[in-house]
Design an enzyme around this catalytic site. Structure first.
Site, PDB file in Angstrom:
ATOM      1  N   CYS A  52      -8.693   8.682  -9.478  1.00 45.12           N
ATOM      2  CA  CYS A  52      -9.491   7.828  -8.578  1.00 45.12           C
ATOM      3  C   CYS A  52      -9.789   8.499  -7.243  1.00 45.12           C
ATOM      4  O   CYS A  52     -10.627   8.006  -6.488  1.00 45.12           O
ATOM      5  CB  CYS A  52      -8.786   6.503  -8.356  1.00 45.12           C
ATOM      6  SG  CYS A  52      -8.458   5.652  -9.886  1.00 45.12           S
TER       7      CYS A  52
ATOM      8  N   HIS B 217     -11.595   3.403  -2.020  1.00 43.75           N
ATOM      9  CA  HIS B 217     -11.552   3.291  -3.480  1.00 43.75           C
ATOM     10  C   HIS B 217     -11.380   1.814  -3.824  1.00 43.75           C
ATOM     11  O   HIS B 217     -10.553   1.115  -3.238  1.00 43.75           O
ATOM     12  CB  HIS B 217     -10.397   4.126  -4.021  1.00 43.75           C
ATOM     13  CG  HIS B 217     -10.133   3.878  -5.469  1.00 43.75           C
ATOM     14  ND1 HIS B 217     -11.146   3.878  -6.398  1.00 43.75           N
ATOM     15  CD2 HIS B 217      -8.994   3.590  -6.146  1.00 43.75           C
ATOM     16  CE1 HIS B 217     -10.625   3.606  -7.587  1.00 43.75           C
ATOM     17  NE2 HIS B 217      -9.329   3.423  -7.461  1.00 43.75           N
TER      18      HIS B 217
ATOM     19  N   ASN C  50     -12.385  -1.611 -11.000  1.00 40.49           N
ATOM     20  CA  ASN C  50     -11.993  -0.269 -10.565  1.00 40.49           C
ATOM     21  C   ASN C  50     -12.679   0.745 -11.473  1.00 40.49           C
ATOM     22  O   ASN C  50     -12.347   0.850 -12.655  1.00 40.49           O
ATOM     23  CB  ASN C  50     -10.469  -0.159 -10.651  1.00 40.49           C
ATOM     24  CG  ASN C  50      -9.933   1.196 -10.237  1.00 40.49           C
ATOM     25  OD1 ASN C  50     -10.689   2.154 -10.112  1.00 40.49           O
ATOM     26  ND2 ASN C  50      -8.627   1.272 -10.043  1.00 40.49           N
TER      27      ASN C  50
HETATM   28  N1  ACO Z   1      -3.186 -12.218 -16.522  1.00 37.77           N
HETATM   29  C1  ACO Z   1      -2.173 -13.101 -16.393  1.00 37.77           C
HETATM   30  N2  ACO Z   1      -0.922 -12.734 -16.108  1.00 37.77           N
HETATM   31  C2  ACO Z   1      -0.685 -11.422 -15.911  1.00 37.77           C
HETATM   32  C3  ACO Z   1      -1.696 -10.455 -16.030  1.00 37.77           C
HETATM   33  C4  ACO Z   1      -2.988 -10.908 -16.356  1.00 37.77           C
HETATM   34  N3  ACO Z   1      -4.038 -10.061 -16.479  1.00 37.77           N
HETATM   35  N4  ACO Z   1      -1.162  -9.234 -15.783  1.00 37.77           N
HETATM   36  C5  ACO Z   1       0.135  -9.428 -15.520  1.00 37.77           C
HETATM   37  N5  ACO Z   1       0.429 -10.745 -15.601  1.00 37.77           N
HETATM   38  C6  ACO Z   1       1.711 -11.409 -15.386  1.00 37.77           C
HETATM   39  C7  ACO Z   1       2.882 -10.513 -15.682  1.00 37.77           C
HETATM   40  O1  ACO Z   1       3.187 -10.518 -17.063  1.00 37.77           O
HETATM   41  C8  ACO Z   1       3.969 -11.173 -14.872  1.00 37.77           C
HETATM   42  O2  ACO Z   1       4.437 -12.295 -15.558  1.00 37.77           O
HETATM   43  P1  ACO Z   1       6.007 -12.671 -15.557  1.00 37.77           P
HETATM   44  O3  ACO Z   1       6.324 -12.921 -14.103  1.00 37.77           O
HETATM   45  O4  ACO Z   1       6.057 -13.854 -16.427  1.00 37.77           O
HETATM   46  O5  ACO Z   1       6.689 -11.438 -16.084  1.00 37.77           O
HETATM   47  C9  ACO Z   1       3.230 -11.685 -13.637  1.00 37.77           C
HETATM   48  O6  ACO Z   1       1.841 -11.742 -14.008  1.00 37.77           O
HETATM   49  C10 ACO Z   1       3.372 -10.772 -12.443  1.00 37.77           C
HETATM   50  O7  ACO Z   1       3.117  -9.437 -12.871  1.00 37.77           O
HETATM   51  P2  ACO Z   1       3.107  -8.220 -11.871  1.00 37.77           P
HETATM   52  O8  ACO Z   1       2.714  -6.985 -12.593  1.00 37.77           O
HETATM   53  O9  ACO Z   1       4.375  -8.203 -11.100  1.00 37.77           O
HETATM   54  O10 ACO Z   1       1.917  -8.722 -10.933  1.00 37.77           O
HETATM   55  P3  ACO Z   1       1.475  -8.170  -9.554  1.00 37.77           P
HETATM   56  O11 ACO Z   1       1.434  -9.255  -8.582  1.00 37.77           O
HETATM   57  O12 ACO Z   1       2.193  -6.907  -9.200  1.00 37.77           O
HETATM   58  O13 ACO Z   1      -0.048  -7.800  -9.850  1.00 37.77           O
HETATM   59  C11 ACO Z   1      -1.402  -5.884 -10.295  1.00 37.77           C
HETATM   60  C12 ACO Z   1      -0.362  -6.830 -10.832  1.00 37.77           C
HETATM   61  C13 ACO Z   1      -2.680  -6.653  -9.997  1.00 37.77           C
HETATM   62  C14 ACO Z   1      -1.686  -4.830 -11.354  1.00 37.77           C
HETATM   63  C15 ACO Z   1      -0.847  -5.247  -9.006  1.00 37.77           C
HETATM   64  O14 ACO Z   1       0.420  -4.719  -9.202  1.00 37.77           O
HETATM   65  C16 ACO Z   1      -1.724  -4.191  -8.470  1.00 37.77           C
HETATM   66  O15 ACO Z   1      -2.840  -4.461  -8.053  1.00 37.77           O
HETATM   67  N6  ACO Z   1      -1.264  -2.944  -8.451  1.00 37.77           N
HETATM   68  C17 ACO Z   1      -2.075  -1.841  -8.046  1.00 37.77           C
HETATM   69  C18 ACO Z   1      -2.824  -1.455  -9.243  1.00 37.77           C
HETATM   70  C19 ACO Z   1      -3.983  -0.625  -8.923  1.00 37.77           C
HETATM   71  O16 ACO Z   1      -4.736  -0.946  -8.035  1.00 37.77           O
HETATM   72  N7  ACO Z   1      -4.103   0.445  -9.680  1.00 37.77           N
HETATM   73  C20 ACO Z   1      -5.123   1.322  -9.534  1.00 37.77           C
HETATM   74  C21 ACO Z   1      -4.959   2.143  -8.268  1.00 37.77           C
HETATM   75  S1  ACO Z   1      -5.077   3.795  -8.526  1.00 37.77           S
HETATM   76  C22 ACO Z   1      -6.333   3.907  -9.500  1.00 37.77           C
HETATM   77  O17 ACO Z   1      -7.309   3.315  -9.170  1.00 37.77           O
HETATM   78  C23 ACO Z   1      -6.309   4.595 -10.774  1.00 37.77           C
END
Ligand code: ACO
Length: 326
Positions: free
Chosen positions: A120, A253, A283
């Site tokens: 990215c 980004h 993204n």
């Molecule tokens: N729909 C519904 N529930 C979901 C989903 C979904 N799509 N995805 C995860 N969950 C659930 C999980 O299973 C978990 O459930 P549980 O508590 O029963 O176990 C709950 O939601 C919380 O999951 P987390 O992974 O802890 O959620 P978080 O608040 O951390 O959000 C996210 C996840 C959006 C991926 C976040 O961590 C994030 O944005 N991280 C950065 C990711 C990113 O931007 N990556 C790219 C950057 S670098 C690049 O661009 C390549």
């Protein structure tokens, strides 16, 4: 010897026509027993929809359309270009480079053409390399492109990642200039974080070893991203002798609205100064910054003379910035 400068002479972008809303994606995922919802995706990421390519459409096809739009904006034809740099993690082939394929599709043989792989942060890396090549006289007019068909890497059984990404391409024409254009750049990588965001497959003996689908530790990526984006912004501003208050537009980004909000807060920038396209694009990895930049230029928000900060972060782990005067 005085350093030659480079400036962005035109921008372009392209999104594949198939728009997939959160509701549509959630319905498709439900058919495979994977539960998600529009409200979860919007609340955690700011994403409402993304665009996906149809079968057979390659990164070079999206790149070509974006490049043609950037050339048109610069008032140039492809034969004026003497360098092509493509940032992508989803190349058409193992080799040749997607840049070489784009060069063939543009019908301009001869000039150097190569890919840059920094996930990215790829577009920020590619623009930095092109700027350096223009500065040292290796080229005078470059096409710098970020293009991705990330949908091909998504694990649609992993709801934590498959809702985040989309396909698209963005491009700029970078040309030598008496005045800077590009004011400062900053590139970084820390390979010790390679495992938190990766596609751990490779081609071997006519097959694929490892799982060629994206896997990510979302929380670890989030924490690291917010930290390094603050750092690289300060570094590049220091290099140029500018302060956050000098920034007219931040073009980060487009991974997640919450990462962008945290970065803006760290720089004491109002969100009114941040270009946000993640809602409609998702993204798009190396394509996200040039896609957002092109949107800001075309809708008249980014105007000549504005100070613009591009910031990338992604797999590797990689991160970096380009600061320029539009
Ligand atoms: N729909 C519904 N529930 C979901 C989903 C979904 N799509 N995805 C995860 N969950 C659930 C999980 O299973 C978990 O459930 P549980 O508590 O029963 O176990 C709950 O939601 C919380 O999951 P987390 O992974 O802890 O959620 P978080 O608040 O951390 O959000 C996210 C996840 C959006 C991926 C976040 O961590 C994030 O944005 N991280 C950065 C990711 C990113 O931007 N990556 C790219 C950057 S670098 C690049 O661009 C390549």
């Amino acid at each position: 010897m005085t350093r030659r400068h480079s400036r962005i002479a035109g921008t372009g972008s392209f999104l594949p026509p198939r728009r997939v809303s959160n509701e549509e994606l959630a319905a498709q995922l439900a058919e495979r027993g994977v539960q998600t919802s529009d409200s979860w995706i919007v609340e955690r990421t700011g994403i409402h929809a993304r665009h996906f390519v149809d079968d057979g459409v390659m990164a070079s096809d999206l790149a070509l359309a974006a490049a043609q739009a950037a050339l048109q904006a610069a008032g140039l034809t492809a034969d004026a270009i003497d360098l092509i740099v493509v940032a992508t993690s989803t190349p058409d082939m193992v080799f040749p480079s997607t840049a070489a394929i784009v060069q063939r599709k543009l019908g301009v043989a001869g000039c150097p053409a190569f890919d840059v792989q920094a996930v990215c942060t790829g577009f920020v890396y590619a623009l930095t390399v092109a700027d350096a090549m223009l500065a040292n006289g290796s080229a005078s007019r470059a096409l710098v492109i970020g293009t991705e068909v990330f949908s091909r890497l998504l694990d649609f059984d992993d709801r934590g990642t498959c809702v985040l990404f989309g396909d698209g391409a963005g491009a700029v024409v970078l040309e030598t200039s008496g005045e800077p254009g590009i004011l400062a750049t900053d590139l970084n990588a820390d390979g010790s974080y390679a495992d938190i965001l990766c596609v751990p497959g490779h081609v071997a003996g006519g097959g694929i070893l490892g799982k060629p689908l994206l896997k990510m530790d979302g929380r670890a990526v989030f924490k690291l991203a917010v930290n390094v984006l603050g750092q690289t912004a300060r570094t590049v501003l220091d290099k140029a002798g500018l302060a956050p208050s000098d920034i007219d537009w931040l073009v980060p980004h487009q991974a997640n609205i919450r990462i962008m909000q945290s970065t803006a807060r760290k720089l004491h920038l109002s969100m009114d100064k941040v270009l946000v396209t993640v809602g409609e694009h998702g993204n798009t990895s190396a394509a996200s910054i040039p896609l957002a930049l092109d949107q800001g230029v075309r809708d008249g928000r980014i105007r000549p003379g504005h100070i613009v900060l591009l910031e990338g972060v992604g797999g590797g782990f990689t991160w970096g910035s380009v600061l320029f005067r539009a």
